[in-house]
Structure formats: structure tokens, C-alpha cells
Scaffold this motif. Structure first.
Motif, short mmCIF file in Angstrom:
data_model
loop_
_atom_site.label_atom_id
_atom_site.label_comp_id
_atom_site.label_asym_id
_atom_site.label_seq_id
_atom_site.Cartn_x
_atom_site.Cartn_y
_atom_site.Cartn_z
N PRO A 71 50.56 -33.98 37.95
CA PRO A 71 51.91 -33.40 38.63
C PRO A 71 51.83 -32.48 39.95
CG PRO A 71 51.15 -32.00 36.63
CD PRO A 71 50.29 -33.29 36.83
N ILE A 72 50.33 -32.02 39.96
CA ILE A 72 50.11 -30.98 41.11
C ILE A 72 48.72 -31.86 41.35
CG2 ILE A 72 51.58 -29.16 40.68
CD1 ILE A 72 49.30 -27.50 39.66
N GLU A 73 47.98 -31.38 42.53
CA GLU A 73 46.71 -31.65 42.88
C GLU A 73 45.77 -31.38 41.81
OE1 GLU A 73 45.51 -33.04 45.71
OE2 GLU A 73 47.60 -33.19 46.46
N ARG A 74 44.90 -32.43 41.57
CA ARG A 74 44.15 -32.43 40.43
C ARG A 74 42.99 -31.15 40.52
NH1 ARG A 74 42.64 -36.75 38.59
NH2 ARG A 74 44.26 -38.06 39.33
N GLU A 75 42.84 -30.93 41.69
CA GLU A 75 41.93 -29.70 42.15
C GLU A 75 42.39 -28.34 41.77
OE1 GLU A 75 40.63 -33.13 44.56
OE2 GLU A 75 42.38 -32.08 44.13
N ASP A 76 43.75 -28.34 41.92
CA ASP A 76 44.36 -26.96 41.46
C ASP A 76 44.37 -26.69 40.13
OD1 ASP A 76 44.55 -26.44 44.19
OD2 ASP A 76 46.88 -27.23 44.21
N ILE A 77 44.72 -27.83 39.32
CA ILE A 77 44.52 -27.86 37.75
C ILE A 77 43.57 -27.51 37.32
CG2 ILE A 77 45.16 -29.13 35.59
CD1 ILE A 77 46.95 -31.05 37.40
N LEU A 78 42.29 -27.88 37.87
CA LEU A 78 40.81 -27.63 37.34
C LEU A 78 40.80 -26.22 37.92
CD1 LEU A 78 38.48 -28.43 35.92
CD2 LEU A 78 37.82 -29.45 38.11
N GLU A 79 41.15 -25.72 39.00
CA GLU A 79 40.67 -24.35 39.37
C GLU A 79 41.32 -23.47 38.54
OE1 GLU A 79 39.33 -21.32 42.07
OE2 GLU A 79 38.65 -23.30 41.70
N LEU A 80 42.67 -23.66 38.26
CA LEU A 80 43.32 -22.74 37.47
C LEU A 80 42.91 -22.54 36.06
CD1 LEU A 80 45.94 -20.96 37.33
CD2 LEU A 80 47.37 -22.77 36.68
N ALA A 81 42.36 -23.74 35.45
CA ALA A 81 41.51 -23.54 34.08
C ALA A 81 40.49 -22.93 34.23
CB ALA A 81 41.70 -25.27 33.60
N VAL A 82 39.77 -23.25 35.29
CA VAL A 82 38.47 -22.45 35.34
C VAL A 82 38.47 -21.14 35.57
CG1 VAL A 82 36.13 -22.36 36.76
CG2 VAL A 82 37.13 -24.57 36.07
N ARG A 83 39.40 -20.61 36.25
CA ARG A 83 39.61 -19.10 36.70
C ARG A 83 40.07 -18.44 35.36
NH1 ARG A 83 37.43 -20.62 40.38
NH2 ARG A 83 35.92 -19.85 39.11
N MET A 84 40.83 -19.10 34.39
CA MET A 84 41.35 -18.64 33.26
C MET A 84 40.22 -18.45 32.25
SD MET A 84 45.36 -19.90 32.48
CE MET A 84 44.97 -21.75 32.47
N ASP A 85 39.32 -19.41 32.26
CA ASP A 85 38.03 -19.58 31.51
C ASP A 85 37.23 -18.32 31.75
OD1 ASP A 85 36.65 -20.86 29.31
OD2 ASP A 85 35.17 -21.38 30.77
N ASP A 86 36.93 -18.10 33.24
CA ASP A 86 36.30 -16.96 33.54
C ASP A 86 36.80 -15.53 32.88
OD1 ASP A 86 34.88 -18.45 35.35
OD2 ASP A 86 35.91 -18.12 37.21
N VAL A 87 37.79 -15.46 32.74
CA VAL A 87 38.50 -14.04 31.98
C VAL A 87 37.94 -14.23 30.78
CG1 VAL A 87 40.37 -12.92 31.23
CG2 VAL A 87 40.63 -14.25 33.49
N LEU A 88 37.84 -15.03 29.93
CA LEU A 88 37.25 -15.46 28.60
C LEU A 88 35.66 -15.10 28.55
CD1 LEU A 88 37.84 -15.74 25.53
CD2 LEU A 88 37.92 -18.29 26.09
N ASP A 89 35.02 -15.81 29.45
CA ASP A 89 33.74 -15.41 29.52
C ASP A 89 33.37 -14.19 29.92
OD1 ASP A 89 33.26 -18.26 29.21
OD2 ASP A 89 33.04 -18.78 31.16
N GLY A 90 34.05 -13.46 30.61
CA GLY A 90 33.97 -12.14 30.90
C GLY A 90 34.24 -11.13 29.93
N ILE A 91 35.00 -11.31 29.16
CA ILE A 91 35.33 -10.37 28.04
C ILE A 91 34.34 -10.54 27.10
CG2 ILE A 91 36.93 -11.88 26.70
CD1 ILE A 91 37.40 -7.81 27.58
N GLU A 92 33.91 -11.86 26.83
CA GLU A 92 32.82 -12.23 25.83
C GLU A 92 31.65 -11.69 26.18
OE1 GLU A 92 29.47 -13.82 24.10
OE2 GLU A 92 30.16 -14.62 26.04
#
Length: 206
Positions: A71-92
């Protein structure tokens, strides 16, 4: 640009990732630490959240690799997912340091950091809900709030470290508390990275 009749699986996946991050952050914030055993339980649970989050990222990557259209650029989809995962990795990672230090004390500065991080992940979930409904412009208000919470965490970091060096005499505790403060501020930075990625998606597609 988008058909609003059918839920897009990529946006649904991003919402699921956001909800997973949010749940982990709320769990960490709500958990009452009274003993070393509590630290172990919290650390193990956050590690499981982090592992489950990685699985969600891998599922999304698999979807991206096998799909011809996104629906949008696949790079943007992956970037958004990875950035959210960074939050989870950071709190862990931060909770892992609590356990490593056997630090059962949570002070007011740590509570302030966690308060703003919780608020930020609440906004991320709300923004992903708008994305799922193809309402990209509506994401902007949530992005603004996340950046405001990050600025508040910057203020907390400066105050907490200043007060730590003014009043704490034990060098070990200074090292431990400074480490935790800086890690929590880094998690807030990761939330801001999510907001910046949202802004890019809005700019390119709205």
C-alpha cells in the motif's frame, strides 16, 4: 489513494507490532519491584515480549518478500516496523540492566521516564490505528505528541543526572542510576524515531 473497504494486511501487521510494544511497556511500568526475584520475573517476561516482537517483524518481512504490491513503499513499512521494534528492544535492555545491577529501587525520575514512554507508545498505537483505517493525516497529531514527550524526557535526563551528582556519594550507585536514566531516555529517542518515520510516510502518501 487507498481503498477503505478492506483492511490491508501490512497495516494490520504494523498495528499488531505497535500493540505488542505498548503492552510490554505498560507491563514494565505497572510491575511492582520489591525483591530480586521480582526483577528476574520482570526481566524474563520482557525478554519474551522481545522474542515475540522479533517473530512479528520476521512475519512482516516474509509478507513483504512474497508480495508484489504494497500500500506504501515497502521500505517505509519495514522502517516503521523496525523503529517500533527498537522501542521494545530498548525497554527490554533497560530492564535487563535493572536485573544485572540487582536494582530494586525505582526513583521518581525513572517513573517520569516510564510515564512519558508509556504515553508515547499509546500514541503509536493510536497512529497505527489511523494507518489501518487509511487516515494518514490523522497520524500527524500523534507524531507531534510523541516528539513532545521525548523533549520532556530530555528535561528529565538533565535534571536527574544533575541531582544524582549533587546528592549521591556512592560511585557505584552513580554509575548504575546514570546508566538507567540514559537507557530510558534512549527509549524515548526510539519513540521519536517512530514519529519521524510516520512523518515521512505522511509526506510521501497523504
Amino acid at each position: 489513494m487507498f481503498s477503505s473497504k478492506k483492511q490491508d494486511p501490512f497495516f494490520a501487521s504494523l498495528l499488531k507490532i505497535a500493540e505488542s510494544v505498548n503492552e510490554a511497556v505498560h507491563y514494565a511500568n505497572d510491575f511492582k519491584i520489591t525483591s530480586i526475584a521480582d526483577l528476574k520475573e520482570l526481566s524474563v517476561t520482557l525478554k519474551q515480549y522481545e522474542t515475540d516482537g522479533d517473530k512479528l517483524i520476521h512475519e512482516l518481512i516474509f509478507m513483504l518478500n512474497k508480495s508484489f504490491m504494497t500500500p506504501i513503499e515497502r521500505e517505509d513499512i519495514l522502517e516503521l516496523a523496525v523503529r517500533m521494534d527498537d522501542v521494545l528492544d530498548g525497554i527490554e535492555g533497560c530492564i535487563a540492566h535493572f536485573e544485572m545491577f540487582s536494582l530494586t529501587e525505582v526513583d521518581d525520575y525513572m517513573r517520569d521516564f516510564l510515564k512519558y514512554i508509556v504515553k508515547s507508545t499509546d500514541e503509536i498505537v493510536a497512529a497505527m490505528g489511523h494507518l489501518t483505517n487509511k487516515k494518514l493525516i490523522a497520524m500527524r497529531d500523534h507524531s507531534i505528541l510523541i516528539k513532545d514527550y521525548e523533549r520532556k524526557c530530555d528535561d528529565v535526563l538533565r535534571t536527574s543526572i544533575k541531582q544524582l551528582f549533587l546528592h549521591e556519594k556512592d560511585p557505584i550507585r552513580i554509575i548504575q542510576f546514570k546508566d538507567i536514566y540514559e537507557q530510558l531516555e534512549e527509549v524515548a529517542d526510539y519513540c521519536q524515531d517512530v514519529a519521524n518515520t510516520m512523518d515521512t510516510i505522511i509526506m510521501r502518501n497523504a
